[in-house]
Design a protein around this motif. Structure first.
Motif, PDB file in Angstrom:
ATOM      1  N   ARG A   1       0.845  -1.196   0.000  1.00 19.62           N
ATOM      2  CA  ARG A   1       0.000   0.000   0.000  1.00 19.62           C
ATOM      3  C   ARG A   1       0.875   1.237   0.000  1.00 19.62           C
ATOM      4  O   ARG A   1       1.923   1.249   0.645  1.00 19.62           O
ATOM      5  CB  ARG A   1      -0.871   0.033   1.271  1.00 19.62           C
ATOM      6  CG  ARG A   1      -2.128  -0.782   1.152  1.00 19.62           C
ATOM      7  CD  ARG A   1      -2.893  -0.774   2.429  1.00 19.62           C
ATOM      8  NE  ARG A   1      -2.216  -1.593   3.422  1.00 19.62           N
ATOM      9  CZ  ARG A   1      -2.832  -2.133   4.468  1.00 19.62           C
ATOM     10  NH1 ARG A   1      -4.113  -1.925   4.648  1.00 19.62           N
ATOM     11  NH2 ARG A   1      -2.170  -2.867   5.328  1.00 19.62           N
TER      12      ARG A   1
ATOM     13  N   THR B   1      -4.846  -1.190  -1.972  1.00 16.83           N
ATOM     14  CA  THR B   1      -3.648  -2.017  -2.054  1.00 16.83           C
ATOM     15  C   THR B   1      -3.231  -2.120  -3.512  1.00 16.83           C
ATOM     16  O   THR B   1      -3.905  -1.608  -4.394  1.00 16.83           O
ATOM     17  CB  THR B   1      -3.907  -3.449  -1.565  1.00 16.83           C
ATOM     18  OG1 THR B   1      -4.832  -4.050  -2.455  1.00 16.83           O
ATOM     19  CG2 THR B   1      -4.450  -3.476  -0.172  1.00 16.83           C
TER      20      THR B   1
ATOM     21  N   GLY C   1       0.022   1.823   4.811  1.00 19.48           N
ATOM     22  CA  GLY C   1      -1.404   1.851   5.073  1.00 19.48           C
ATOM     23  C   GLY C   1      -1.728   2.473   6.414  1.00 19.48           C
ATOM     24  O   GLY C   1      -2.806   3.008   6.607  1.00 19.48           O
TER      25      GLY C   1
ATOM     26  N   HIS D   1      -4.650   0.289  -6.150  1.00 19.42           N
ATOM     27  CA  HIS D   1      -4.062   1.619  -6.240  1.00 19.42           C
ATOM     28  C   HIS D   1      -4.150   2.218  -7.641  1.00 19.42           C
ATOM     29  O   HIS D   1      -4.814   3.217  -7.876  1.00 19.42           O
ATOM     30  CB  HIS D   1      -2.602   1.506  -5.782  1.00 19.42           C
ATOM     31  CG  HIS D   1      -1.801   2.737  -5.948  1.00 19.42           C
ATOM     32  ND1 HIS D   1      -1.950   3.821  -5.134  1.00 19.42           N
ATOM     33  CD2 HIS D   1      -0.841   3.059  -6.855  1.00 19.42           C
ATOM     34  CE1 HIS D   1      -1.114   4.771  -5.520  1.00 19.42           C
ATOM     35  NE2 HIS D   1      -0.440   4.335  -6.562  1.00 19.42           N
TER      36      HIS D   1
END
Lengths: 328, 370
Positions: free
Chosen positions: A81, A87, A117, A243
């Motif tokens: 992440r 992710t 994250g 992502h």
């Protein structure tokens, strides 16, 4: 003698390389990159990697192969992440393990996790881990991290100003690169897709170069601030998990709102899992939000894709856009 | 009465049918998937979506045409795509002009509150109290557990059956018995009856079947149409199969808790990261099967399934290191029965030869004095 660490010119190379180059250089480590993709690199990768993998993953294996005898270690960060909202695709998550299980006689692989994250610190935990692994002081690691950030910020600025990644990196190295020019009155095309697919001139069959030769102004997702892309991607009832996919969708909504685009092209890899969703959402939403007015084309690429086929499709698409303008 | 439907996954439709009916809805029970169902799904699904997506879309199209007004399905946490399927299915179906209500339940662990709110809306539509609902769920759960138990029992009996196909026939009649049972008491009685029926199948106890573990993606593992009835096919070739996933066990470990930790722990030397879906489990379970003396492992994966591709590229290494043969089968809408059966036969032949060689070697070691 300085330590040589290999960095494959694929996948995150196009989004994060300036950071890692500056970071390692500050530590006194020499970064060795693989050459830009060639037929031989792709063929090697496609032969070794699992057949069901997408072309960017096969290509990555090929790039690792070109590096393996030249360096003391290869840097394959496990991209999990870079923010708390998404992710990476499972193939990024498993990348170091896939490479290790598939290719024989590799030098050590540095596969530290990039998992930002939880905190706001981005790459810092990874950098601290690298310093511990390679035996550098935290103080040095911190200044290297700062330097990496500095370079990455400069890189981002160039991208936002319209430089393409390879040009921006050349400019960062101090080469003279012309500022990106836009022809007023020319067609405006948004070319959206994952950076490792769009900007790899070999596997994308130089799609952007071809469009530029046709006199088209090309717009990509790197020319929009990532924060805006993320904000726009949250229009979906459930944000996508990945992502880059969120960035692509955000860019789609951005250019739809912009209102001055003549068309949108989605560049995708054959069999790309996330893109099966992204492409369908783009198709449905572009039609809905532009009331069917904005042409959309999806170009899927694999190791068999021929240059002539792509050229013909691009020419036909651009011709069609010219005609639409004439008709208006 | 509102017409409610759901996706078809293995034999679980009997449990969900009861759940929906006991809640006071009219259940539109999806028919077993057929090539026609798949064709429909393929027509409207993205080309690179995996086959579970296409199959479930085809199923929804069928139940909507039969008048279903509401669909209840599960969500997910990613990074496997399946967690977004509810949203995608809804968009595609609405774009086709269907007006449906779709309830997507993400696992309660990802957010207890949204789960609770959605459930309350469904219960309101059903006119059911929370207390009554608990009882309904308990009964459906008992039925689902029974279905899993009997499927496992049938799988373990099939390789020994004297008359080929008898286990499968008996299992089918068991499904009818189970469908009739509604209360806890009836379900318990059905359990006894069905166990008896299966135990009474004439068997040759002298056989020594091979043992094969089956790992992979949950939908192709659970839906016999999808995997071309791999357990039946292998069973009738005289192979005991052990499947790594059953719905009730999966729900208990992965949906309501944080996953089968020990299996994932086992995978760490080879895949040190959760990659979504069952990718990491496939590696861990293969290691477990190797340690437990299985003769081979079969991995079932839908074409373009991202977590299983990660596992597939790692499994050859596991196979080499632990000396266990692994067959990876990728399934898509083009997969034909004959092709799969040929590959299964070849794999089973290989496993037999391997066992004979190993036994010959160990016998030689046992008889040094002669």
């Amino acid at each position: 003698m300085a330590l040589h660490i290999g960095f494959p010119t694929a996948l995150i190379y196009y989004s994060h390389f300036p950071f890692w180059l500056a970071f390692f250089n500050r530590l006194g480590i020499e970064i060795v990159t693989s050459p830009l993709t060639t037929k031989a690199i792709l063929d090697d990768g496609a032969r070794e990697a699992v057949a069901d993998a997408c072309i960017p993953i096969k290509l990555y294996h090929g790039h690792v192969l070109t590096l393996k005898d030249k360096v003391e270690a290869i840097f394959i960060p496990r991209m999990v992440r870079t923010n708390k909202r998404a992710t990476f695709c499972p193939k990024f998550l498993g990348l170091p393990d896939m490479v290790r299980a598939t290719l024989a006689h590799l030098p050590p692989i540095i596969d530290l996790q990039v998992d930002a994250g939880r905190g706001l610190w981005g790459f810092w935990p990874t950098c601290r881990g690298l310093a511990e692994l390679l035996g550098f002081s935290l103080r040095l690691a911190w200044s290297a991290y700062r330097e990496g950030r500095h370079h990455q910020d400069a890189y981002q600025k160039l991208l936002l100003a319209g430089y393409l990644p390879l040009q921006a990196m050349a400019k960062l190295r101090g080469e003279t690169v012309e500022a990106p020019a836009r022809e007023p009155g020319a067609l405006n095309l948004a070319v959206l897709g994952y950076p490792y697919q769009v900007y790899d001139q070999y596997i994308s069959l130089d799609l952007i170069g071809k469009l530029k030769k046709m006199g088209v102004n090309v717009w990509t997702m790197e020319m929009v601030h990532p924060a805006r892309l993320y904000r726009l991607s949250s229009r979906l009832p459930k944000r996508l998990f990945w992502h880059f996919s969120n960035l692509v969708l955000g860019a789609t909504y951005h250019y739809l709102q912009q209102g001055n685009m003549d068309g949108i092209i989605h560049v995708t890899a054959f069999g790309c899992g996330p893109d099966a969703m992204v492409d369908k959402i783009m198709e449905l939403d572009i039609r809905k939000l532009s009331q069917g007015q904005l042409p959309f084309m999806s170009v899927s690429i694999d190791e068999q894709t021929g240059d002539a086929g792509i050229t013909t499709r691009l020419e036909a698409f651009v011709d069609m856009l010219h005609q639409r303008r004439g008709n208006r | 009465m509102k017409k409610v439907s759901f996706a078809h996954m293995g034999y679980s439709y009997l449990g969900f049918k009861q759940l929906v009916e006991d809640m006071g809805f009219e259940a539109v029970v999806p028919a077993s998937p057929s090539p026609a169902t798949l064709d429909r799904g393929v027509t409207y699904a993205p080309e690179y979506a995996c086959i579970p997506f296409k199959m479930v879309l085809g199923t929804y199209l069928e139940v909507l045409e039969r008048g279903a007004e509401m669909i209840i399905t599960s969500g997910g946490v990613g990074p496997c795509r399946a967690g977004l399927y509810g949203m995608m299915h809804e968009r595609i179906l609405r774009n086709l002009g269907f007006n449906l209500e779709i309830f997507i339940f993400d696992p309660p662990l990802t957010g207890l509150w949204p789960f609770f709110i959605k459930l309350r809306r469904v219960l309101k539509a059903a006119g059911l109290s929370w207390l009554a609902f608990v009882d309904v769920v308990r009964r459906a759960w008992a039925k689902l557990k029974l279905l899993d138990e009997l499927e496992q029992l049938a799988t373990s009996i099939r390789p020994y059956e004297l008359k080929r196909g008898e286990t499968t026939r008996t299992f089918r009649s068991c499904l009818k018995i189970i469908d009739q049972a509604r209360s806890q008491k009836e379900i318990a009685a059905a359990r006894e009856e069905c166990r008896q029926l299966l135990q009474n199948i004439p068997r040759d106890a002298g056989r020594r079947p091979l043992k094969v573990g089956i790992v992979g993606e949950i939908y192709v593992l659970l839906e016999p149409f999808m995997n071309l009835e791999i357990e039946k096919t292998l069973g009738e070739m005289g192979v005991v199969t052990h499947r790594s996933i059953y719905l009730t066990q999966y729900t208990a470990t992965d949906v309501l808790a944080h996953g089968a930790q020990d299996v994932r722990q086992l995978a760490h030397p080879y895949l040190n990261q959760f990659v979504g879906g069952h990718g990491q489990n496939s590696v861990g379970e293969t290691i477990l099967y190797a340690r437990n003396g299985f003769d081979g492992v079969i991995q079932l994966a839908p074409f373009t399934c991202i977590p299983e591709i990660v596992a597939k590229s790692i499994l050859p290494r596991v196979s080499r290191d632990l000396g266990i043969p692994i067959l990876s089968l990728t399934i898509d809408e083009q997969t034909g029965r004959a092709g799969v059966e040929t590959r299964l036969e070849a794999f089973v032949d290989l496993l037999r030869q391997r066992r004979e060689q190993m036994e010959a070697r160990s016998n030689a070691a046992l008889l040094p004095g002669y």
